[in-house]
Design an enzyme around this catalytic site. Structure first.
Site, PDB file in Angstrom:
ATOM      1  N   SER A 282      15.411  20.895 -17.186  1.00  0.00           N
ATOM      2  CA  SER A 282      14.344  21.858 -17.537  1.00  0.00           C
ATOM      3  C   SER A 282      14.861  23.105 -18.179  1.00  0.00           C
ATOM      4  CB  SER A 282      13.516  22.056 -15.843  1.00  0.00           C
ATOM      5  OG  SER A 282      12.728  23.369 -16.026  1.00  0.00           O
TER       6      SER A 282
ATOM      7  N   GLU B 212       9.900   7.796 -17.442  1.00  0.00           N
ATOM      8  CA  GLU B 212       8.404   8.503 -17.824  1.00  0.00           C
ATOM      9  C   GLU B 212       8.091   8.097 -19.000  1.00  0.00           C
ATOM     10  OE1 GLU B 212       8.593  12.546 -16.971  1.00  0.00           O
ATOM     11  OE2 GLU B 212       9.491  12.094 -14.967  1.00  0.00           O
TER      12      GLU B 212
ATOM     13  N   LYS C  65      16.734  21.363 -11.945  1.00  0.00           N
ATOM     14  CA  LYS C  65      16.044  20.057 -12.408  1.00  0.00           C
ATOM     15  C   LYS C  65      16.812  18.931 -13.116  1.00  0.00           C
ATOM     16  CE  LYS C  65      12.116  19.004 -11.752  1.00  0.00           C
ATOM     17  NZ  LYS C  65      10.832  19.245 -12.186  1.00  0.00           N
TER      18      LYS C  65
ATOM     19  N   HIS D 200       0.808  -1.153  -0.141  1.00  0.00           N
ATOM     20  CA  HIS D 200       0.090   0.090   0.020  1.00  0.00           C
ATOM     21  C   HIS D 200       0.880   1.352   0.082  1.00  0.00           C
ATOM     22  CE1 HIS D 200      -3.068  -2.681   1.351  1.00  0.00           C
ATOM     23  NE2 HIS D 200      -2.429  -3.307   2.127  1.00  0.00           N
TER      24      HIS D 200
END
Ligand code: ARG
Length: 465
Positions: free
Chosen positions: A279, A292, A285, A158
């Site tokens: 970024s 992804e 970043k 969980h």
């Protein structure tokens, strides 16, 4: 008016938009090599029947080899007015190169069997490559698991801290799914490898062509057993897409874990620069775009199965009348795109895993004593108390720790003994993550011996290849 291969009975030219609507060369040209190899084999079989003389055979083979070379070197000139698909394009070009003998190659043969041969040969080769890349990914997981064997991390259910496990065990949990994919792939490969050559347009070959010989010559595992079924059969494409969808779900879940574990909040791992991007606005970043994209591409591959199943192909497959119908051409593009996507995703995942930076100290810092509450319960089990009771007792200890605002390992022994008189000073030994992990030493567990056995099993699998 363009001269089309099948134009003999036609008196009017094809509508321009209809020609574009019908053509498949723009995507089936990737099958050029398979198409040519299929033709060479078919020519050999015609020669065995004396339909082609030895001289005609060598003209045809030589010509086809030249056509193959033109494709390979990017020199093949497509006739946009007449080249409808890879089969017509290759035959047209062969005619230009060798003349009359080219007209004998298609004796008794149909494009309906040709497209099956091309798709199955191409897919077979691609699936072999996918198996090899999958092996590379597995070898990498085994190597990393071995390297980081001592590293402990929280195991989650969980997404809540549950019990300590080895980092290697977590990594191999993902490898386990990929081994399942590898095993399932064998069935897909076998079913894909059924040779259509010699089935004709739908009814079979009238010249007694040697189907066994052709299947063997092209390296197929079997000969497709029914001509009507064969030209209607794209089950292997559905097989590939289903297989790929589940594989991509597995890559996506691994990506999801790694993306989460690479956040500053976790900090367990770091994706190498080579597989990250930055970024344009925020200089600090570093984003795990590789993972992804894999997660995103999983949606794309599943979309192809949706395309072939829900909205299109399997839905129309269910209502296609007997043997060949042009609807089947709609299976070519998703097959090609799916295999290319899966291949790239596997290569990228291999790179991400091979270059992954692992931060054992961060994982260690995330281990909390409450994760040993089950071990506290187990301590009393070893003293003969039924587990249902020990679970309750350990729960009371967790609550006592929470009330006192200290880790359960820091509670005084008296607190333990107040809750159960069976606790003795040696309960302190329970609060050792390493020992907790090492106790789980049955097959498939997280102890070092169990994890090493998993690593060895993967290494053996990889060596067999
Ligand atoms: N391009 C076609 C396909 O992918 C090849 C078969 C054409 N056959 C035909 N009867 N028009 O299915």
């Amino acid at each position: 008016t363009p001269t089309l291969l099948w134009g003999g009975r036609f008196t009017e030219a094809i509508d321009d938009l209809m020609f574009q609507f019908n053509e498949s060369l723009s995507f089936d040209k990737v099958l050029y090599k398979a198409d040519i190899h299929g033709s060479i084999t078919y020519a050999k079989a015609l020669n065995k029947l004396n339909i082609l003389s030895d001289e005609e055979l060598s003209e045809i083979v030589g010509g086809l080899q030249q056509v193959e070379k033109e494709w390979a070197e990017g020199k093949f000139v497509i006739d946009v007015k007449s080249d409808e698909d890879i089969h017509t394009a290759n035959e047209r070009r062969l005619g230009e190169i060798i003349g009359k003998a080219a007209g004998k190659l298609h004796t008794g043969r149909s494009r309906n069997e040709q497209v099956g041969v091309d798709m199955r040969l191409w897919a077979g080769e691609q699936l072999d490559q996918l198996a090899a890349i999958l092996m590379d990914v597995l070898a990498t997981t085994a190597a990393q698991a071995k390297e980081y064997l001592p590293v402990l991390m929280p195991g989650y259910t969980h997404l809540q801290r549950a019990q300590p496990v080895r980092f290697s065990h977590w990594l191999l949990s993902h490898a386990t799914f990929l081994i399942g994919d590898l095993n399932r792939l064998k069935g897909v490969q076998e079913r894909t490898s059924a040779c259509p050559l010699g089935v004709g347009a739908l009814a079979g070959n009238p010249f007694g062509i040697d189907r066994e010989f052709m299947a063997k010559d092209l390296g197929f595992v079997s000969v497709h057993p029914n001509s009507l079924a064969c030209v209607a059969d794209r089950d292997f494409v559905v097989d590939i897409l289903q297989w790929a969808s589940l594989l991509m779900a597995h890559l996506s879940r691994l990506s999801e874990d790694l993306i989460l574990f690479s956040t500053a909040e976790f900090g367990f791992v770091q994706v190498a620069d080579a597989y990250s991007t930055g970024s344009s606005l925020m200089p600090q970043k570093k984003n795990p775009d590789s993972l992804e994209l894999i997660r995103g591409k999983a949606g794309r591959v599943m979309g192809q199965i949706a395309h072939t199943q829900a909205s299109g192909f399997l839905a129309s497959l269910k209502s296609l009348p007997t043997s060949y119908n042009k609807d089947l051409q709609e299976s070519v593009e998703p097959m090609i795109d799916c295999i290319k996507t899966v291949s790239t995703c596997l290569r990228i995942m291999q790179g991400v895993l091979a270059t992954l930076k692992v931060h054992p100290e961060k994982m260690k810092a995330a281990l909390t004593d409450d994760m040993l509450a089950t071990d506290v319960a187990d301590y009393l089990v070893r003293k003969g108390v039924p587990f249902r009771q020990t679970h309750h007792i350990a729960g009371a200890i967790v609550r006592r720790g929470e009330e006192a605002g200290v880790a359960i390992s820091k509670l005084p022994l008296e607190d333990f003994q107040q809750i159960s008189p069976l606790f003795e000073a040696d309960v302190a030994d329970v609060f050792d993550f390493e020992k907790s992990v090492e106790r789980r030493n049955t097959y498939g567990g997280t102890s070092s011996s169990s994890v090493l056995a998993q690593i060895e099993a993967i290494q053996k699998l990889v060596q067999q290849q």
